[in-house]
Write a protein that holds these residues in place. Structure first.
Motif, PDB file in Angstrom:
ATOM      1  N   ARG A  97      -9.231  -7.278  -3.121  1.00 59.56           N
ATOM      2  CA  ARG A  97     -10.168  -6.201  -3.387  1.00 59.56           C
ATOM      3  C   ARG A  97      -9.365  -4.911  -3.973  1.00 59.56           C
ATOM      4  O   ARG A  97      -9.559  -3.851  -3.362  1.00 59.56           O
ATOM      5  CB  ARG A  97     -10.651  -5.936  -2.163  1.00 59.56           C
ATOM      6  N   GLY A  98      -8.411  -5.259  -4.912  1.00 60.07           N
ATOM      7  CA  GLY A  98      -7.652  -4.209  -5.639  1.00 60.07           C
ATOM      8  C   GLY A  98      -6.631  -4.526  -6.098  1.00 60.07           C
ATOM      9  O   GLY A  98      -6.277  -5.810  -6.271  1.00 60.07           O
ATOM     10  N   LEU A  99      -5.989  -3.789  -6.794  1.00 60.57           N
ATOM     11  CA  LEU A  99      -4.481  -4.161  -7.580  1.00 60.57           C
ATOM     12  C   LEU A  99      -3.236  -4.035  -6.997  1.00 60.57           C
ATOM     13  O   LEU A  99      -2.336  -4.107  -7.471  1.00 60.57           O
ATOM     14  CB  LEU A  99      -4.679  -3.225  -8.969  1.00 60.57           C
ATOM     15  N   SER A 100      -3.427  -3.373  -5.814  1.00 56.96           N
ATOM     16  CA  SER A 100      -2.065  -2.930  -5.097  1.00 56.96           C
ATOM     17  C   SER A 100      -1.695  -3.786  -3.782  1.00 56.96           C
ATOM     18  O   SER A 100      -2.984  -4.156  -3.302  1.00 56.96           O
ATOM     19  CB  SER A 100      -2.217  -1.536  -4.617  1.00 56.96           C
ATOM     20  N   PRO A 101      -0.854  -4.417  -3.564  1.00 56.38           N
ATOM     21  CA  PRO A 101      -0.351  -5.319  -2.430  1.00 56.38           C
ATOM     22  C   PRO A 101      -0.653  -4.536  -1.194  1.00 56.38           C
ATOM     23  O   PRO A 101      -0.261  -3.337  -1.206  1.00 56.38           O
ATOM     24  CB  PRO A 101       0.908  -5.514  -2.714  1.00 56.38           C
ATOM     25  N   ALA A 102      -0.961  -5.053  -0.158  1.00 58.36           N
ATOM     26  CA  ALA A 102      -1.046  -4.540   1.284  1.00 58.36           C
ATOM     27  C   ALA A 102       0.396  -4.354   1.892  1.00 58.36           C
ATOM     28  O   ALA A 102       1.283  -5.207   1.302  1.00 58.36           O
ATOM     29  CB  ALA A 102      -1.918  -5.376   1.858  1.00 58.36           C
ATOM     30  N   PHE A 103       0.626  -3.647   2.604  1.00 62.36           N
ATOM     31  CA  PHE A 103       1.922  -3.751   3.299  1.00 62.36           C
ATOM     32  C   PHE A 103       1.954  -4.584   4.708  1.00 62.36           C
ATOM     33  O   PHE A 103       1.167  -4.067   5.408  1.00 62.36           O
ATOM     34  CB  PHE A 103       2.428  -2.190   3.803  1.00 62.36           C
ATOM     35  N   LEU A 104       2.562  -5.607   4.521  1.00 62.88           N
ATOM     36  CA  LEU A 104       2.604  -6.390   5.673  1.00 62.88           C
ATOM     37  C   LEU A 104       3.883  -6.299   6.541  1.00 62.88           C
ATOM     38  O   LEU A 104       4.746  -6.870   6.262  1.00 62.88           O
ATOM     39  CB  LEU A 104       2.449  -7.986   5.470  1.00 62.88           C
ATOM     40  N   ALA A 105       3.697  -5.578   7.798  1.00 60.24           N
ATOM     41  CA  ALA A 105       4.963  -5.302   8.361  1.00 60.24           C
ATOM     42  C   ALA A 105       5.836  -6.439   9.168  1.00 60.24           C
ATOM     43  O   ALA A 105       6.905  -6.245   9.265  1.00 60.24           O
ATOM     44  CB  ALA A 105       4.673  -4.225   9.658  1.00 60.24           C
ATOM     45  N   ALA A 106       5.003  -7.696   9.511  1.00 61.32           N
ATOM     46  CA  ALA A 106       5.508  -8.729  10.065  1.00 61.32           C
ATOM     47  C   ALA A 106       5.507  -9.903   8.880  1.00 61.32           C
ATOM     48  O   ALA A 106       5.542 -11.216   9.426  1.00 61.32           O
ATOM     49  CB  ALA A 106       4.754  -9.127  11.139  1.00 61.32           C
ATOM     50  N   ALA A 107       5.926  -9.438   7.806  1.00 59.58           N
ATOM     51  CA  ALA A 107       5.924 -10.767   6.462  1.00 59.58           C
ATOM     52  C   ALA A 107       7.206 -11.550   6.994  1.00 59.58           C
ATOM     53  O   ALA A 107       7.970 -11.144   7.147  1.00 59.58           O
ATOM     54  CB  ALA A 107       6.134 -10.037   5.314  1.00 59.58           C
TER      55      ALA A 107
END
Length: 251
Positions: free
Chosen positions: A78-88
């Motif tokens: 739903r966009g062009l920016s990655p989410a920040f996944l704190a526990a990746a």
């Protein structure tokens, strides 16, 4: 061929839940689309208005495939920016980043974005580019070196003596941060979580811990083999679940 190769890989990894089609999907149906021109310009804006689910595929944030069989393709929801996944998952990191440079260069590297970036979401890169050099100069007396989109100079050459990088959306910021060069970016940049987003900080840009961000970024880009295996499709479902979970929690 590039687009078909990517979408065929995702279709194979979907286990029958995805279908490769030519042209626009039925209105209201979730979809995956490549790039920011042509078909994207037709189907993304209505999907945004309807709050449909859609995933966007582009060249990777790091080691972009650029249509090749090797390298990474980024996928965002739903966009062009990655989410920040704190526990990746941190097991997919290709290498350790360089330490933040303590004795940096003298110039500001101004990396201009592609003019098509964000147009499908109403962004105007030409307007940003018209004023950015003047706005940078208002906060620093350092010389400014401009790097156009598609510049033939090796990026390492421009980064070697850079004090800081300034850009809007360019993935040059990712390469800069990985190389230990701080950056000032717009909040939509994939490197934004570890960069300054205010030009007033250009002489003292942020240099935070980066490992969590690095893992988060790598968790949202995939090779063709990872698409074919279903790994990317499962991650895409996770992006959707996380997005809707966060939206529900905010209500």
């Amino acid at each position: 061929m590039k687009t078909r190769r990517i979408m065929a890989a995702l279709e194979q990894g979907s286990g029958g839940r995805g279908k490769l089609i030519l042209g626009a999907p039925p209105a209201g149906e979730p979809f995956v689309v490549w790039g920011q021109r042509w078909l994207s310009e037709t189907i993304v804006p209505p999907a945004v208005i309807r709050s449909d689910d859609w995933w966007h595929v582009d060249n990777g944030f790091y080691w972009p495939a650029n249509g090749r069989q090797t390298g990474y393709y980024a996928i965002t929801f739903r966009g062009l920016s990655p989410a920040f996944l704190a526990a990746a998952d941190r097991t997919r990191l290709p290498f350790r980043m360089a330490a933040w440079r303590q004795h940096r260069g003298e110039h500001v590297l101004l990396a201009l974005p592609g003019m098509h970036y964000g147009r499908i979401l109403g962004a105007d890169m030409a307007a940003w580019c018209r004023t950015i050099a003047e706005r940078v100069a208002a906060h620093t007396d350092r010389p400014i070196i401009v790097r156009e989109k598609g510049c033939a100079r090796p990026l390492a050459h421009d980064l070697a003596c850079a004090f800081v990088v300034v850009t809007h959306s360019s993935k040059v910021a990712v390469d800069a941060v990985v190389a230990g060069v701080p950056a000032v970016v717009e909040p939509t940049n994939p490197a934004a979580p570890v960069c300054s987003t205010d030009l007033a900080e250009i002489e003292a840009p942020k240099m935070p811990e980066r490992d969590a961000w690095w893992a988060s970024l790598m968790a949202q880009q995939f090779t063709l083999d990872e698409m074919r295996s279903g790994f990317a499709f499962r991650a895409m479902q996770g992006m959707k679940d996380r997005f809707h979970g966060l939206c529900s929690a905010a209500l």
